[in-house]
Enzyme design. Structure first.
Site, short mmCIF file in Angstrom:
data_model
loop_
_atom_site.label_atom_id
_atom_site.label_comp_id
_atom_site.label_asym_id
_atom_site.label_seq_id
_atom_site.Cartn_x
_atom_site.Cartn_y
_atom_site.Cartn_z
N GLU A 130 3.65 -16.40 -0.74
CA GLU A 130 2.97 -16.49 -2.04
C GLU A 130 3.81 -15.96 -3.19
O GLU A 130 3.57 -16.29 -4.35
CB GLU A 130 1.66 -15.69 -2.01
CG GLU A 130 0.59 -16.24 -1.11
CD GLU A 130 0.62 -15.57 0.26
OE1 GLU A 130 1.71 -15.16 0.71
OE2 GLU A 130 -0.45 -15.46 0.89
N ILE A 154 1.30 2.81 -8.63
CA ILE A 154 1.50 4.14 -9.23
C ILE A 154 2.94 4.29 -9.72
O ILE A 154 3.19 4.84 -10.79
CB ILE A 154 1.19 5.25 -8.19
CG1 ILE A 154 -0.28 5.20 -7.79
CG2 ILE A 154 1.56 6.63 -8.72
CD1 ILE A 154 -1.26 5.58 -8.88
N GLU A 200 -16.32 5.48 -16.27
CA GLU A 200 -15.13 5.84 -15.49
C GLU A 200 -13.93 4.95 -15.83
O GLU A 200 -12.78 5.36 -15.64
CB GLU A 200 -15.43 5.77 -13.98
CG GLU A 200 -15.78 4.41 -13.41
CD GLU A 200 -17.27 4.06 -13.47
OE1 GLU A 200 -17.97 4.63 -14.33
OE2 GLU A 200 -17.73 3.21 -12.68
N HIS A 224 -19.97 1.70 -17.33
CA HIS A 224 -19.09 2.34 -16.35
C HIS A 224 -18.07 3.18 -17.11
O HIS A 224 -16.92 2.74 -17.30
CB HIS A 224 -18.37 1.27 -15.51
CG HIS A 224 -19.26 0.62 -14.51
ND1 HIS A 224 -19.57 1.21 -13.31
CD2 HIS A 224 -19.92 -0.55 -14.55
CE1 HIS A 224 -20.37 0.41 -12.63
NE2 HIS A 224 -20.61 -0.66 -13.36
N GLY A 277 0.80 -1.22 0.00
CA GLY A 277 0.00 0.00 0.00
C GLY A 277 0.83 1.28 0.00
O GLY A 277 0.37 2.32 0.43
N CYS A 281 -24.51 2.92 -14.06
CA CYS A 281 -24.96 1.53 -13.92
C CYS A 281 -26.17 1.45 -12.97
O CYS A 281 -27.28 1.77 -13.38
CB CYS A 281 -23.81 0.65 -13.46
SG CYS A 281 -24.06 -1.06 -13.90
N LEU A 282 -25.98 1.09 -11.70
CA LEU A 282 -27.12 1.10 -10.78
C LEU A 282 -27.76 2.50 -10.78
O LEU A 282 -28.97 2.64 -10.63
CB LEU A 282 -26.66 0.73 -9.37
CG LEU A 282 -27.77 0.67 -8.32
CD1 LEU A 282 -28.74 -0.46 -8.61
CD2 LEU A 282 -27.20 0.51 -6.91
N GLY A 283 -26.94 3.53 -10.97
CA GLY A 283 -27.43 4.91 -11.02
C GLY A 283 -28.44 5.10 -12.14
O GLY A 283 -29.44 5.82 -11.99
N LYS A 295 13.99 5.99 9.23
CA LYS A 295 14.77 4.77 9.47
C LYS A 295 14.95 3.94 8.19
O LYS A 295 14.00 3.70 7.44
CB LYS A 295 14.09 3.91 10.54
CG LYS A 295 13.86 4.60 11.87
CD LYS A 295 15.11 5.19 12.47
CE LYS A 295 15.89 4.27 13.35
NZ LYS A 295 17.13 4.91 13.88
N GLU A 298 -33.93 -6.76 -8.92
CA GLU A 298 -32.84 -7.02 -7.97
C GLU A 298 -33.26 -6.58 -6.56
O GLU A 298 -32.89 -7.18 -5.57
CB GLU A 298 -31.57 -6.25 -8.39
CG GLU A 298 -30.38 -6.50 -7.46
CD GLU A 298 -29.14 -5.70 -7.81
OE1 GLU A 298 -29.22 -4.78 -8.65
OE2 GLU A 298 -28.08 -5.98 -7.24
N1 GLN Z 1 -26.65 -4.34 -9.35
C1 GLN Z 1 -26.85 -3.87 -10.67
C2 GLN Z 1 -26.73 -4.98 -11.70
O1 GLN Z 1 -26.15 -6.01 -11.44
C3 GLN Z 1 -25.90 -2.74 -11.00
C4 GLN Z 1 -24.47 -3.17 -11.02
C5 GLN Z 1 -23.51 -2.01 -11.06
O2 GLN Z 1 -23.90 -0.90 -10.69
N2 GLN Z 1 -22.30 -2.26 -11.45
O3 GLN Z 1 -27.20 -4.84 -12.80
#
Ligand code: GLN
Length: 581
Positions: free
Chosen positions: A153, A24, A556, A554, A19, A391-393, A191, A415
């Protein structure tokens, strides 16, 4: 051995503790070599037994990164992509689980012809085979070995890279040790002892670092540098100080101040191919550090029991995408992590939402806090405040709209409520079998899928403005050549603008409700064609709203400092405008 044979390998290991920014540092070295004109790739080795990161708890392990080809991977791969501005494959991540899986599979097929299958050489050979396969066609391969020197490991991996070195010659394999120098409060002095021990542990594997990057709170002084130089028996020029910084993208710039790029090339007897131009990065980092304006964004998730620290780690790419988009708008982005449960139960009141210039509802799984997220979405929609749903948004933005605008009472995603009368978000057939058979690992809709955009929509304009339609054309062409991933193209309609975004989810918009929702003013501005007759909705926007945008993808995961995500760019711009108005 011929001189200057490619690829060259740089093995990055960590000493003392994890960590401290090994990822990076690795990404920064990659970026530097790329800026010197070399073709670079990076490999992350995760010595855990999990096949991939898909089933790991994000609050423990950090965000799960998704590659174009659907790999669910450690977030370090995200750093590599963001820093190198290039796409990596799932193959760029090697886990112990994958290696053993393959070796056992080969054994079952009789491939070892009666041999006793052993850690050495069979496991280490498989590791080497994977490393070489990824390196094919590149000039530099960075290999970051996860964990810390001394972990059990790690042993097969250290053995494998040492064996690779024997095979291709020491002039082609160099080692970087990233270490940490603590300054205990009661002593008040930095140190070097833990670093000395890390060097010793590494030497037990026959590995002597060519470079030591010293992470610490402060820059290293000459006394400490000398100590490490003597102990490791390396040139003091190869002991590089890497003090804490506020902005990640400062790291390569700082390394360059120390001429790390030239020193690495010299170690391989190579010359720079071109003079690196750091001006864009310098300028961008300066904006991030001293922005002209500052907006305050609320990120609404189910965080309450986790605490803010791990939370940031679970949404690292969303925070990064905001930083990239902020820099492009000459604007800093302050993120407040709001607990959806607190909104749901009224601990956070409506009036507290007033201070925000925009809201993000990021991806998520399960029921917790869902009603709180829906409340925030309603607030953003009704008050004309910028909103970005990921996504869920997107799924919850549709649920909210269905309930409050289309008057479909108790509409929901299956869901959250499997028995809802109005399942506006539902399962598609292929996912039903997956759930029935409890095949959770690697079975979501994963990876970069093609989406058609409707011309004239806000989303289309943003992708066009950010140059992404052009940029993605290249990757779509690559996809056409890729037999294993070609299904992600779906059915392509001629002459429609195409883009690629990555996915990680199971549930989809229920097309049955699309006409009702559209009639009330929500626009489905992009979709994927599974086939000629089956569409999956990918983007929504609200006409007449300042910025109400959501995607099933996504975005991002494709945002880099060099090429910010269009949807984040538009979101920050709209939030800034609201603030300045
Ligand atoms: N839970 C939702 C799905 O599986 C959204 C998943 C997410 O936001 N990555 O479709």
């Amino acid at each position: 051995m011929k001189k200057n044979k490619f690829p060259k390998f740089i093995v990055v290991t960590g000493g003392v503790l994890s960590g401290v920014g090994k990822g990076i540092a690795t990404a920064s070295i990659g970026m530097i070599l790329k800026f010197y004109g070399y073709k670079v790739t990076t490999i992350k080795i995760d010595p855990y037994i999990n096949f991939d990161a898909g089933t790991l708890r994000p609050t423990e392990h950090g965000e799960v990164w998704v590659t174009d080809d659907g790999g669910e991977i450690d977030q370090d791969l995200g750093n590599y992509e963001r820093f190198l501005n290039q796409h990596f494959s799932r193959k760029n991540n090697i886990t112990t689980g994958q290696v053993y899986f393959k070796v056992i599979e080969d054994e079952r097929r009789g491939k070892f012809l009666g041999q006793t299958v052993q850690l050495i050489p069979h496991i280490s050979d498989e590791i080497k085979r994977r490393i070489k396969e990824i390196g094919n066609g590149y000039e530099f391969v960075l290999i970051e070995i996860g964990g810390t020197i001394g972990d059990y490991e790690n042993i097969p991996y250290l053995f494998a890279v040492k064996s690779l070195e024997r095979e291709i010659g020491e002039e082609n394999v160099k080692y970087v040790l990233i270490t940490y120098l603590p300054t205990p409060k009661h002593i008040g002095e930095m140190k070097t002892k833990p670093t000395q021990q890390a060097i010793k542990l590494l030497s037990e594997h026959g590995i002597f670092p060519n470079f030591i990057l010293c992470r610490a709170k402060e820059p290293l002084d000459s006394v400490r540098k000398k100590k490490i130089e003597i102990y490791a028996n390396i040139d003091s020029e190869h002991v590089i100080s890497a003090p804490d910084i506020d902005t990640l993208y400062r790291v390569p710039l700082n390394f360059e101040k120390d001429n790390l790029g030239k020193k690495i090339l010299k170690e391989f007897s190579l010359k720079k191919r071109k003079k690196p131009d750091w001006s864009f990065l310098e300028k961008t980092v300066n904006i991030i550090e001293n922005p002209k304006n500052l907006i305050n964004i609320a990120m609404v998730g189910k965080y309450i029991d986790i605490g803010e620290f791990s939370l940031k780690d679970s949404y690292i790419s969303v925070a990064q995408a905001l930083e990239h988009a902020g820099a492009k708008n000459n604007c800093g982005v302050k993120i407040d992590w709001i607990s959806a449960q607190d909104v749901e139960n009224g601990k956070i009141e409506k009036k507290e939402l007033k201070k925000y210039d925009g809201f993000i509802v990021p991806g998520g799984f399960g029921k917790d806090g869902v009603e709180g997220k829906i409340k925030v979405i309603k607030y953003a929609r009704e008050n004309n405040i910028p909103f970005l749903g990921l996504c869920l948004g997107l799924q919850l933005a549709i649920v909210e709209f269905a309930r409050n605008v289309c008057k479909l009472e108790n509409a929901n995603s299956v869901e959250i409520d499997p028995k809802t009368k109005y399942p506006v978000i539902h399962f598609i057939e292929s996912q039903k079998n997956v759930i029935r058979e409890s095949r959770y690992g690697g079975t979501m809709r994963l990876g970069a899928y093609v989406a058609h955009l409707l011309e004239g929509t806000l989303i289309y304009k943003l992708y066009k403005e950010c140059g992404r339609i052009e940029e993605d054309r290249y990757y779509i062409e690559m996809l056409k050549k890729d037999r294993d991933n070609i299904f992600r193209l779906g059915y392509i309609e001629k002459r429609k603008p195409l883009i690629l975004e990555r996915h990680r989810h199971r549930y989809e918009v229920n097309n049955e409700f699309v006409p009702i929702i559209e009639k009330k003013g929500m626009l489905f501005s992009g979709y994927h064609n599974i086939s000629k007759n089956e569409k999956l909705m990918e983007f929504i926007e609200l006409k007449g709203h300042r910025y109400f945008v959501a995607t099933q993808a996504h975005p991002e995961f494709k945002s880099t400092i060099f090429s910010p995500s269009p949807l984040f760019f538009g979101f920050v711009r709209a939030s800034l405008k609201l603030k300045l108005d």
